[in-house]
Design a protein around this motif. Structure first.
Motif, PDB file in Angstrom:
ATOM      1  N   UNK A  90      39.032  33.073  41.812  1.00  7.81           N
ATOM      2  CA  UNK A  90      39.661  33.559  42.937  1.00  7.81           C
ATOM      3  C   UNK A  90      41.254  33.366  43.087  1.00  7.81           C
ATOM      4  N   UNK A  91      41.596  32.124  42.534  1.00 12.08           N
ATOM      5  CA  UNK A  91      43.249  31.987  42.422  1.00 12.08           C
ATOM      6  C   UNK A  91      43.879  32.940  41.520  1.00 12.08           C
ATOM      7  N   UNK A  92      43.311  33.068  40.447  1.00  8.85           N
ATOM      8  CA  UNK A  92      43.770  33.982  39.448  1.00  8.85           C
ATOM      9  C   UNK A  92      43.922  35.513  39.853  1.00  8.85           C
ATOM     10  N   UNK A  93      42.946  35.964  40.581  1.00 10.38           N
ATOM     11  CA  UNK A  93      43.178  37.383  41.393  1.00 10.38           C
ATOM     12  C   UNK A  93      44.396  37.092  42.299  1.00 10.38           C
ATOM     13  N   UNK A  94      44.277  36.190  42.885  1.00 13.34           N
ATOM     14  CA  UNK A  94      45.540  36.100  43.792  1.00 13.34           C
ATOM     15  C   UNK A  94      46.962  35.994  43.340  1.00 13.34           C
ATOM     16  N   UNK A 108      50.640  41.101  35.208  1.00  8.59           N
ATOM     17  CA  UNK A 108      49.758  40.537  36.307  1.00  8.59           C
ATOM     18  C   UNK A 108      48.670  41.437  36.528  1.00  8.59           C
ATOM     19  N   UNK A 109      48.752  42.749  36.223  1.00  8.35           N
ATOM     20  CA  UNK A 109      47.467  43.624  36.391  1.00  8.35           C
ATOM     21  C   UNK A 109      46.332  43.320  35.526  1.00  8.35           C
ATOM     22  N   UNK A 110      46.783  42.580  34.403  1.00  9.03           N
ATOM     23  CA  UNK A 110      45.649  42.103  33.149  1.00  9.03           C
ATOM     24  C   UNK A 110      45.040  40.817  33.904  1.00  9.03           C
ATOM     25  N   UNK A 111      46.038  39.949  34.436  1.00  8.93           N
ATOM     26  CA  UNK A 111      45.663  38.790  35.038  1.00  8.93           C
ATOM     27  C   UNK A 111      44.574  38.984  35.952  1.00  8.93           C
ATOM     28  N   UNK A 112      44.551  40.110  36.920  1.00 12.38           N
ATOM     29  CA  UNK A 112      43.599  40.333  37.914  1.00 12.38           C
ATOM     30  C   UNK A 112      42.330  40.459  37.013  1.00 12.38           C
ATOM     31  N   UNK A 168      36.686  38.662  35.878  1.00 12.51           N
ATOM     32  CA  UNK A 168      35.856  38.493  34.798  1.00 12.51           C
ATOM     33  C   UNK A 168      35.219  37.018  34.950  1.00 12.51           C
ATOM     34  N   UNK A 169      36.130  36.158  35.568  1.00 11.20           N
ATOM     35  CA  UNK A 169      35.771  34.673  36.139  1.00 11.20           C
ATOM     36  C   UNK A 169      34.810  34.640  36.925  1.00 11.20           C
ATOM     37  N   UNK A 170      35.072  35.374  37.909  1.00 13.76           N
ATOM     38  CA  UNK A 170      34.091  35.525  39.017  1.00 13.76           C
ATOM     39  C   UNK A 170      32.955  36.082  38.883  1.00 13.76           C
ATOM     40  N   UNK A 171      32.817  36.621  37.737  1.00 17.87           N
ATOM     41  CA  UNK A 171      31.437  37.394  37.348  1.00 17.87           C
ATOM     42  C   UNK A 171      31.318  38.694  37.772  1.00 17.87           C
ATOM     43  N   UNK A 172      32.449  39.125  38.731  1.00 17.67           N
ATOM     44  CA  UNK A 172      32.242  40.564  39.305  1.00 17.67           C
ATOM     45  C   UNK A 172      32.398  41.819  38.286  1.00 17.67           C
ATOM     46  N   UNK A 173      33.014  41.500  37.008  1.00 17.21           N
ATOM     47  CA  UNK A 173      33.053  42.485  36.152  1.00 17.21           C
ATOM     48  C   UNK A 173      33.142  42.156  34.825  1.00 17.21           C
ATOM     49  N   UNK A 174      33.163  42.874  33.939  1.00 16.66           N
ATOM     50  CA  UNK A 174      33.201  42.460  32.257  1.00 16.66           C
ATOM     51  C   UNK A 174      34.216  43.157  31.821  1.00 16.66           C
TER      52      UNK A 174
END
Length: 225
Positions: free
Chosen positions: A39-43, A187-191, A196-202
């Motif tokens: 979550x923090x990484x996406x932010x 930063x787009x790549x960081x999103x 991925x860390x959230x498990x929402x995507x791969x």
């Protein structure tokens, strides 16, 4: 290179502490830590991405780099390499830790801007700040994903060190606008890393890694035409 060396050391220390802590943490806590870090990484990624002043350059950078990376299969090659480095039953976790940490530490705006400041002006302040943040992130990531996180220190040393060394030579084309767009693309790549860390995507973010460099030629062409 002092800032980069400090940054590398902070990742190693933080990662080692995370491995020590990991031994006493139940899976539900390590999983929770990983989701929180996601979550923090996406932010962080969203905050940096909105700094872009030329959306078309950012879009083209990511798309073109992804096409090239998928063709070369950068993500797959790095997965196989990391698995060869660790042949235990935790191969998948080791690979995930290495790749997630590497992307988090090298694709953000601070990595690009800090390394350039170090190379062009001898200003280490931004990389020292990044070192503290990366050390904490490495601790949390290694507690959740294991020893692969420590290997990301090598990626940071090569990547940021390389930018620092060539930034003096490349200074004429590294305008303020170019640096902003490079940071935004990173930063787009960081999103993607956060999702991925959230498990929402791969998302195979490593296939897009060269996107960070593409704003340099794209902005030159944009200014010419």
């Amino acid at each position: 290179m002092i800032g980069t060396l400090v940054n590398t050391g902070a990742i190693l220390v933080g990662g080692a502490l995370g491995l020590f802590i990991k031994k006493g943490l139940p899976p539900r806590i390590t999983d929770g830590v990983m989701k929180a870090l996601g979550l923090v990484t996406v932010f962080i990624g969203v905050s940096g991405a909105i700094e872009s002043q030329n959306v078309m350059v950012a879009v083209l950078s990511v798309v073109l780099a992804t096409v090239l990376g998928a063709w070369i299969d950068i993500d797959g090659r790095l997965h196989r390499l990391s698995e060869k480095l660790n042949r235990s039953s935790e191969n998948t976790r080791f690979s995930e830790g290495f790749m997630s940490a590497t992307l988090l530490f090298v694709t953000g705006a601070m990595a690009v801007t800090g390394a350039m400041q170090e190379g062009m002006n001898g200003d280490y302040s931004l990389l020292f700040t990044k070192a503290i943040m990366d050390g904490i992130s490495a601790l949390l990531l290694s507690a959740a994903l294991g020893a692969g996180v420590l290997l990301s220190a090598v990626s940071v040393l090569i990547y940021q060190g390389g930018i620092s060394l060539i930034s003096g030579i490349a200074a004429p084309v590294l305008t303020a606008a170019t640096i902003v767009e490079m940071g935004a693309v990173g930063s787009i790549l960081v999103i993607g890393v956060g999702l991925n860390l959230l498990g929402a995507t791969k998302v195979k973010v490593f296939n897009s890694i060269f996107a960070i460099l593409l704003p340099i030629p794209l902005l030159l062409l944009y200014n010419i035409f």
